[in-house]
Design a protein around this motif. Structure first.
Motif, short mmCIF file in Angstrom:
data_model
loop_
_atom_site.label_atom_id
_atom_site.label_comp_id
_atom_site.label_asym_id
_atom_site.label_seq_id
_atom_site.Cartn_x
_atom_site.Cartn_y
_atom_site.Cartn_z
N ALA A 99 -3.07 5.42 7.28
CA ALA A 99 -2.06 5.37 6.21
C ALA A 99 -1.91 6.79 5.67
N GLU B 5 0.82 -1.21 0.00
CA GLU B 5 0.00 0.00 0.00
C GLU B 5 0.85 1.26 0.00
N PHE B 6 1.99 1.21 0.69
CA PHE B 6 2.79 2.41 0.88
C PHE B 6 3.65 2.73 -0.35
N THR C 4 9.71 5.27 2.98
CA THR C 4 8.55 4.46 3.35
C THR C 4 8.76 3.85 4.72
N SER D 289 -8.00 5.70 6.68
CA SER D 289 -7.97 5.07 7.99
C SER D 289 -9.10 4.05 8.09
N CYS E 200 6.40 1.12 7.06
CA CYS E 200 5.17 0.34 7.31
C CYS E 200 5.20 -0.28 8.70
N SER F 41 2.55 4.38 8.04
CA SER F 41 1.36 4.04 8.81
C SER F 41 1.54 4.42 10.27
#
Length: 262
Positions: free
Chosen positions: A244, A88-89, A160, A229, A162, A191
């Motif tokens: 996120a 996702e990131f 990034t 979220s 996570c 996140s």
């Protein structure tokens, strides 16, 4: 009819460019199944590094030492990572869609080669990918504390992170360090977890709300361009909010025409 045939000819001779240059090999390896097989193979070839994950110590405080020991034990016990939750990131970091092959990427807390490989499938050049963690399972992952990075200012285009921010002793300091190492205009995709009914064993993250994250980003010269979220019940039966974020570091040389601060 001739016009239609003309369009067919142009479709072959001059196809419309994709927003980001496509790479057939990476697209194939990114597919479910193919990605998993390659990831497992790469991790298996790097198992020798597991023997040294407890050797180097960068933890200056009890909080960092606990985080280092906990995550090293998890990594050593699982050996092979099969999750793709970090994906996702890379999608958030890739907004707007563009060629990222020349961008320098820093992954904070990648744990092992699996996330390095994932970043590569998303278009980053292997030589431009750098990871840091409290222990190393690959030569591209430097042993370093995210609150005391040793990188020069402004050298990364993308950072990034996570499910890693919660291991910081001071979240504002961690965000400040990310801002420092980012180039003007650079992107930060990460996140955070908000769970006010329980106490985090690592930091203040459990009570560090989305609003506080927003304030910290703005304080460090970053603006939010993406936020989602959702809420869940964790293993302890407590409600959590998972955020996120995608944020960019302000570039003083660029004046935005229509700015909406999130």
């Amino acid at each position: 009819m001739s016009s239609i045939f003309g369009h067919f000819a142009r479709a072959v001779a001059r196809p419309s460019p994709t927003p980001a240059p496509a790479n057939l090999l990476r697209s194939i390896l990114h597919k479910p199944g193919m990605f998993d097989l390659c990831s497992v193979a790469l991790q298996a070839m790097n198992l020798r590094y597991m023997k040294s994950i407890h050797e180097k110590k960068v933890a200056a405080t009890d909080s960092h030492a606990a985080a280092q020991e906990y995550n090293a034990k998890v990594t050593a016990s699982k050996l092979i990572t099969t999750t793709r939750r970090q994906e996702e990131f890379y999608k958030i970091a890739g907004m707007p869609s563009r060629d990222v092959s020349k961008e320098k990427l820093l992954i904070v807390g990648p744990r092992n080669i699996s996330e390095l490989f994932m970043a590569w499938t998303h278009g980053y050049s292997w030589g431009n990918i750098q990871g840091i963690d409290l222990y190393s399972t690959h030569p591209k992952i430097k042993v370093m504390n995210m609150e005391e990075m040793t990188f020069p200012d402004g050298i990364f285009d993308v950072v990034t992170m996570c499910l890693t921010l919660g291991y910081a002793k001071d979240i504002k300091v961690a965000v400040s360090e990310v801002s420092r190492v980012l180039k003007p205009g650079g992107r930060f995709a990460f996140s955070s977890t908000y769970s006010p009914n329980e106490t985090s064993k690592w930091s203040q993250e459990a009570i560090f709300s989305g609003e506080k994250i927003r304030e910290a980003l703005h304080e460090m010269g970053m603006n939010i361009y993406h936020h989602t979220s959702f809420e869940k019940i964790n293993a302890d039966g407590k409600k959590q909010t998972i955020h996120a974020f995608g944020a960019f570091k302000e570039d003083p040389s660029v004046q935005q025409q229509d700015r909406l601060l999130l």
